[in-house]
Write a protein that holds these residues in place. Sequence first.
Motif, mmCIF file in Angstrom:
data_model
loop_
_atom_site.group_PDB
_atom_site.id
_atom_site.type_symbol
_atom_site.label_atom_id
_atom_site.label_comp_id
_atom_site.label_asym_id
_atom_site.label_seq_id
_atom_site.Cartn_x
_atom_site.Cartn_y
_atom_site.Cartn_z
ATOM 1 N N ASN A 93 5.501 -50.188 -17.473
ATOM 2 C CA ASN A 93 6.444 -49.072 -17.595
ATOM 3 C C ASN A 93 7.730 -49.464 -18.306
ATOM 4 O OD1 ASN A 93 5.310 -46.730 -15.749
ATOM 5 N ND2 ASN A 93 4.894 -48.658 -14.699
ATOM 6 N N PRO A 94 7.679 -49.829 -19.594
ATOM 7 C CA PRO A 94 8.922 -50.084 -20.321
ATOM 8 C C PRO A 94 9.726 -48.797 -20.451
ATOM 9 C CG PRO A 94 7.062 -50.006 -21.834
ATOM 10 C CD PRO A 94 6.484 -49.963 -20.452
ATOM 11 N N ASN A 95 11.026 -48.931 -20.606
ATOM 12 C CA ASN A 95 11.868 -47.750 -20.783
ATOM 13 C C ASN A 95 11.629 -47.099 -22.141
ATOM 14 O OD1 ASN A 95 13.324 -49.973 -19.148
ATOM 15 N ND2 ASN A 95 14.262 -48.086 -18.405
ATOM 16 N N MET A 121 9.880 -42.682 -24.832
ATOM 17 C CA MET A 121 10.910 -43.078 -23.877
ATOM 18 C C MET A 121 10.634 -42.460 -22.516
ATOM 19 S SD MET A 121 14.250 -40.975 -25.216
ATOM 20 C CE MET A 121 13.934 -41.242 -26.959
ATOM 21 N N HIS A 122 10.893 -43.243 -21.492
ATOM 22 C CA HIS A 122 10.796 -42.737 -20.135
ATOM 23 C C HIS A 122 11.900 -41.703 -19.938
ATOM 24 C CE1 HIS A 122 10.358 -42.663 -15.786
ATOM 25 N NE2 HIS A 122 9.263 -43.393 -15.921
ATOM 26 N N LYS A 123 11.560 -40.550 -19.371
ATOM 27 C CA LYS A 123 12.548 -39.469 -19.263
ATOM 28 C C LYS A 123 13.777 -39.884 -18.459
ATOM 29 C CE LYS A 123 9.395 -35.621 -20.063
ATOM 30 N NZ LYS A 123 8.780 -34.375 -19.523
ATOM 31 N N ASP A 124 13.589 -40.800 -17.510
ATOM 32 C CA ASP A 124 14.736 -41.267 -16.729
ATOM 33 C C ASP A 124 15.722 -42.054 -17.583
ATOM 34 O OD1 ASP A 124 13.643 -40.123 -14.501
ATOM 35 O OD2 ASP A 124 12.829 -41.988 -13.677
ATOM 36 N N SER A 125 15.256 -42.538 -18.742
ATOM 37 C CA SER A 125 16.116 -43.357 -19.607
ATOM 38 C C SER A 125 16.709 -42.562 -20.767
ATOM 39 C CB SER A 125 15.307 -44.537 -20.179
ATOM 40 O OG SER A 125 14.760 -45.313 -19.139
ATOM 41 N N PHE A 126 16.348 -41.280 -20.880
ATOM 42 C CA PHE A 126 16.754 -40.488 -22.040
ATOM 43 C C PHE A 126 18.265 -40.411 -22.194
ATOM 44 C CE2 PHE A 126 17.758 -36.414 -24.088
ATOM 45 C CZ PHE A 126 17.051 -36.552 -25.273
ATOM 46 N N GLU A 127 18.980 -40.174 -21.100
ATOM 47 C CA GLU A 127 20.431 -39.988 -21.184
ATOM 48 C C GLU A 127 21.174 -41.297 -21.429
ATOM 49 O OE1 GLU A 127 21.903 -37.220 -21.546
ATOM 50 O OE2 GLU A 127 20.122 -35.985 -21.166
ATOM 51 N N LEU A 154 24.853 -31.321 -28.369
ATOM 52 C CA LEU A 154 23.600 -31.908 -28.836
ATOM 53 C C LEU A 154 22.401 -31.212 -28.203
ATOM 54 C CD1 LEU A 154 24.472 -35.715 -28.661
ATOM 55 C CD2 LEU A 154 24.028 -34.412 -30.739
ATOM 56 N N ALA A 155 21.283 -31.209 -28.918
ATOM 57 C CA ALA A 155 20.036 -30.705 -28.354
ATOM 58 C C ALA A 155 19.698 -31.488 -27.089
ATOM 59 C CB ALA A 155 18.916 -30.820 -29.380
ATOM 60 N N GLY A 156 19.105 -30.809 -26.128
ATOM 61 C CA GLY A 156 18.873 -31.435 -24.833
ATOM 62 C C GLY A 156 17.578 -32.213 -24.736
ATOM 63 N N ASN A 157 16.841 -32.338 -25.855
ATOM 64 C CA ASN A 157 15.569 -33.060 -25.811
ATOM 65 C C ASN A 157 15.481 -34.011 -27.008
ATOM 66 O OD1 ASN A 157 15.025 -31.399 -28.009
ATOM 67 N ND2 ASN A 157 13.849 -29.937 -26.794
ATOM 68 N N HIS A 158 14.266 -34.406 -27.359
ATOM 69 C CA HIS A 158 14.060 -35.385 -28.437
ATOM 70 C C HIS A 158 14.646 -34.941 -29.767
ATOM 71 C CE1 HIS A 158 10.876 -32.772 -30.088
ATOM 72 N NE2 HIS A 158 10.574 -32.539 -28.819
#
Length: 330
Positions: free
Chosen positions: A101-103, A124-130, A154-158
């Motif tokens: 489970n890499p970030n 990317m792991h969603k927990d690491s997005f921010e 900024l857009a809230g996703n990818h």
Amino acid sequence: MADNHNSVNGIREYCKRSHAAFEYVPIRYDDLRIDQDVLEDALSKSEARKHKLFAFPAQSNVSGVQHHLSWIKKAQAKGWDVLLDAAAYAPSSKLDLSEVNPNFVSISFYKIFGYPTGLGCLLMHKDSFELLEKKWFAGGTVTLASVMAPHHYLAGNHERFENGTINYLDIPALSIGIDYINQIGIERIHERVVSLSTYLFERLTKLTHANHVKKLKLFGPQDRNHVGGTLIMTFLTENGVVIPFEEVEQKANNEMISLRSGCFCNPGIDEVNNCLTMQELSQYFTSRTTGDYYDMIATLKKMRGAIRVSVGLATTQHDLDRFIDFVKQF
């Protein structure tokens, strides 16, 4: 790690600009693997820092050495986020993200099924997005921006990281390519690549000149365990002198054989293989404002570069036999 591709090495420039610290963990000369004790120490001594990124390749793009994925969990347990470069690993090895489970994971699609070029992917792991801070904006990366009031959202996703128009005409080809790989089976591809690369390695190590001097110096592990489908080498004269890689490549071109030569966008391995010291490198870079490896060779009187041979999905035994016959001509 000193075995990173330059696309990973370049991250250090963001680090330097933010007045943060970075460090390279060296690789051993004899087998081009990581020294586990040194890595363990490097991961342990920065516990006080809040944000820490450990970047390493699942497989070296040069030597083919597969670095152990257990380091992901070990690093995360010590407070590190992990960026796994899987560009060289994914084409012929299974990467199960339910087990590791890499970030962040970077991959390159054309290396897997040949087309389309120019499309890569950062998982990317969603927990690491921010954790990823974008300090500018462009095109569709924002939901709202103002000129008179200099603010933006900024857009809230990818989409916040996709600058400009993405290559939407080629993206449908990805699903076709993934289906193609699934039909063959990644385990089957892996077994074939291991078989072909072992076949090639065993035969190349036996090639000698009439005076029993080896025709090639093959870098990296001699046991070939946990190694992908690339071999790195230099060609030697009967006196053991390295033949410049440009000469080898030109002869290969004449035989319609495709080789990769140079430093392979991985200066760390090249510096180790050619026994360059930190003092020599620092003196060279601080003595001029521009240069290349031809200038470095002339200045330091040490060789740079090598020859890389890769096997993959499309390779046949006949291809390898052609190359072996090519080496015998020297």
